[in-house]
Design an enzyme around this catalytic site. Structure first.
Site, PDB file in Angstrom:
ATOM      1  N   CYS A   2     -42.145  25.506  82.423  1.00  0.00           N
ATOM      2  CA  CYS A   2     -42.083  25.348  83.875  1.00  0.00           C
ATOM      3  C   CYS A   2     -41.551  26.605  84.531  1.00  0.00           C
ATOM      4  CB  CYS A   2     -41.178  24.162  84.222  1.00  0.00           C
ATOM      5  SG  CYS A   2     -41.615  22.631  83.376  1.00  0.00           S
ATOM      6  N   ARG A  50     -44.195  22.339  87.318  1.00  0.00           N
ATOM      7  CA  ARG A  50     -44.233  21.684  86.016  1.00  0.00           C
ATOM      8  C   ARG A  50     -45.522  21.927  85.246  1.00  0.00           C
ATOM      9  NH1 ARG A  50     -44.146  15.270  84.269  1.00  0.00           N
ATOM     10  NH2 ARG A  50     -43.364  15.630  82.157  1.00  0.00           N
ATOM     11  N   ASN A  75     -36.442  24.536  82.905  1.00  0.00           N
ATOM     12  CA  ASN A  75     -37.592  25.183  82.285  1.00  0.00           C
ATOM     13  C   ASN A  75     -37.336  25.271  80.790  1.00  0.00           C
ATOM     14  OD1 ASN A  75     -39.668  26.932  81.457  1.00  0.00           O
ATOM     15  ND2 ASN A  75     -38.528  28.746  82.092  1.00  0.00           N
ATOM     16  N   GLY A 364     -45.164  33.672  65.689  1.00  0.00           N
ATOM     17  CA  GLY A 364     -44.337  34.110  64.560  1.00  0.00           C
ATOM     18  C   GLY A 364     -43.247  35.071  64.959  1.00  0.00           C
TER      19      GLY A 364
END
Length: 632
Positions: A2, A50, A75, A364
């Site tokens: 968000c 959102r 968030n 990663g």
């Protein structure tokens, strides 16, 4: 994932105009296309955009407590929110949604700031407590999620996920910070303790700020730090098993989602490990994607395809070429501040590719910083051994002379470029490392900047923060200190900023399972020999993943997500290189025009490799135009 924004009056609780909060949040619509909300009360306003991931039908924000005395805009993702929720329910809390957001409200009431250590996740949030007349702002341990704030002329505090959210408020003054420009040229990014706009701050990773009405603005409080001063005991086999357990927990905890989920796959050790563990845990084929380059020396898509085949993933790829250059306008808008890590371009492209089929993607990122995967760690450790063999004055004299007389040969093969090694050995370890992680060195900056610009810096030097971090690190070994500085400065300032802005630009949530704080804390306790052995970084991680990955993935030379910009600026982008070094930046007065022009001609002729500096200049020009209206 968000976007958040808001205003809080520290002094007199003046009314907050909801339209102003709305403007701050709507400019961040890319961070949350699925809904928005604004809530205001006397002296406070919170806004939210959102991107629905968990509890799609509930969890709307800003979220209020049942008595409407606590409000939060948030968030991030809290991966252990169900466990924290159960603990709160035992204490009598009653939940109305299945959202992780509500955990913050009840957790604040139960524990106050001590809520934070209970959370496993990535987050930045602001919580208003009407009874205490406080605004509590917090950021996750590693700084995965951003939070900017500034004090306005009327004494109120404005905050937003992204700088553009603050700048949507007309009360925010727009004046460039010349110290941040120095930082940018030194590092290639503007670190978390600085901002392109003077007066704007970024809440540091692992910190919180508790604002109380009627009291002065306090300094942020550090609630988490990584400690390299302790060492784990036990056998290598035990450590290997612990490594696999932590890796598996980090991946599986981040696979919880109510929307389609996939992974970035470069074919390197880190993304391949994440995909391997996802495939182990998932009953369905994992969605993977990768980006390649039009330069074979930088392309890893062959390795990504091998891993995709090995784990039967649904795999897609795309190629990035020099004709992608116009996309930097999109990047400049996404980052606000200048950002010269050229891998941002392919990162944005792979996020675009992922978003076509999924809403959440696992990356990663983080393993190199935690387990000593970068080549610079190997060089730093070797150089520190040499430094320990001779007195400092003798070392500085011998290697200083060698560095002075040895030619700089950007054109030569790597093994013949000894000048930088001699220069590093002539310096103390922390100073040498601070330069090694930089982009444009102090000498080049001294030549590039105009006299008036250098005077305005008042002695500020970008490398000093890295030197200080290394000297003050809770650490035992030079490798510890280098990794600590990277986790505190490089990781949040470069890597995590890159992933957040490029993923959010396409409304994609990116999750970093290798930055699970339990894995980070475990890695910090490993003996040096289990991180770096025989010139092999991430040694224990690679050993632990031998059950899953072939040796030609685990032990091949690391390529990194590198964009071939030097070649581009001598080819398809040669005209851009000429323009940026001859006609741009005249309005600023920050640069020596003769030196700037020489940067362009030296790169074009092949005498010097200034590809990264040219990229810095291009990205700076784009940011200055967007934020301040400055043009060449």
């Amino acid at each position: 994932m968000c976007g958040i924004a808001g205003l809080f009056h520290l002094g007199t609780p003046k009314p907050v105009d909801p339209a102003r909060v709305r403007a701050m949040i709507d400019i961040q619509a890319h961070r949350g296309p699925d809904g928005s909300g604004v809530w205001v009360a006397q002296g406070v306003g919170l806004g939210h955009r959102r991107l629905s991931i968990i509890d799609l039908g509930g969890g709307a924000q800003p979220m209020l407590s049942p008595d409407e005395r606590v409000a939060v805009t948030y968030n991030g993702e809290i991966y252990n929110f169900r466990e924290v929720r159960r603990e709160l329910e035992v204490g009598g809390a009653e939940f109305r949604t299945d959202s992780d957001t509500e955990v913050l409200i009840h957790g604040w009431r139960a524990w106050g700031p001590e809520l934070l250590p209970r959370l496993n996740g990535m987050f930045a949030f602001a919580l208003f407590d009407a009874d205490r007349q406080t605004l509590f702002m917090a950021r996750d341990r590693l700084g995965v999620k951003p939070l900017h704030y500034t004090r306005l002329a009327d004494g109120s505090i404005a905050f937003a996920s992204e700088l553009k959210g603050l700048l949507a408020n007309p009360a925010v003054r727009r004046e460039p910070s010349l110290q941040a420009i120095e930082d940018y040229f030194a590092l290639g990014y503007i670190p978390d303790d600085a901002c392109l706009v003077a007066g704007v701050q970024k809440l540091p990773a692992g910190s919180y700020l508790l604002l109380e009405r009627g009291k002065p603005e306090p300094a942020p409080v550090t609630w988490w730090d990584v400690d390299f001063s302790q060492r784990t005991t036990g056998s290598t086999r035990d450590a290997e098993e612990q490594m696999r357990t932590h890796l598996r927990d980090g991946v599986t905890s981040r696979m919880v989602s109510d929307v389609p989920l996939g992974a970035f796959l470069s074919g390197g050790v880190d993304s391949s490990s994440v995909v391997a563990l996802m495939a182990e845990a998932s009953p369905n084929a994992v969605q993977t994607c990768s980006i390649g380059f039009d330069s074979a020396a930088h392309d890893e898509t062959h390795y990504a395809a091998l891993i995709a085949k090995r784990f039967a993933t649904n795999h897609r790829k795309r190629i990035v070429a020099a004709d992608d250059f116009p996309a930097i306008d999109v990047l400049a808008n996404a980052f606000d501040e200048p950002f010269a890590d050229a891998s941002a371009l392919p990162t944005w492209r792979v996020c675009q590719l992922a978003r076509e089929t999924v809403t959440v993607a696992l990356s990663g990122d983080g393993a190199d910083e935690i387990f000593a995967g970068y080549r610079r760690y190997k060089f730093q450790s070797a150089e520190e051994r040499v430094r320990g063999l001779m007195p400092a004055d003798f070392r500085r004299s011998i290697f200083g002379k060698l560095a002075h007389y040895y030619p700089k040969a950007d054109w030569a093969p790597q093994k013949f470029r000894a000048k930088s090694t001699f220069e590093a050995l002539a310096r103390d370890g922390d100073e040498a490392y601070a330069r090694a992680v930089g982009v444009t060195g102090p000498e080049m900056r001294a030549a590039l900047f105009s006299p008036s610009f250098k005077a305005a810096l008042q002695g500020h030097r970008a490398e000093d923060r890295i030197v200080a971090a290394m000297r003050n690190a809770p650490a035992r070994d030079p490798l510890d200190r280098a990794q600590y500085a990277d986790l505190k400065i490089w990781l949040p300032g470069d890597i995590l900023t890159k992933v957040d802005r490029t993923s959010m630009a396409v409304s994609l949530e990116a999750r970093e399972p290798l930055l699970d704080h339990r894995l980070v804390e475990f890695g910090a306790t490993l003996p040096v020999s289990l991180r770096l052995r025989g010139g092999t970084g991430k040694w224990l991680m690679k050993k632990a993943m031998q059950k899953y990955l072939p040796d030609d993935i685990l032990y091949r030379q690391k390529m990194g997500f590198v964009t071939p910009i030097s070649a581009w600026f001598r080819g398809a982008l040669a005209e851009e290189a000429t323009r940026i070094t001859t006609t741009a930046f005249a309005e600023t007065g920050w640069f020596d025009p003769v030196v700037l022009a020489k940067v362009g001609t030296d790169h074009a002729s092949g005498v010097r490799d200034h590809g990264r500096l040219l990229w810095q200049l291009v990205m700076l020009e784009k940011s200055l135009a967007r934020v301040f209206g400055l043009h060449g």
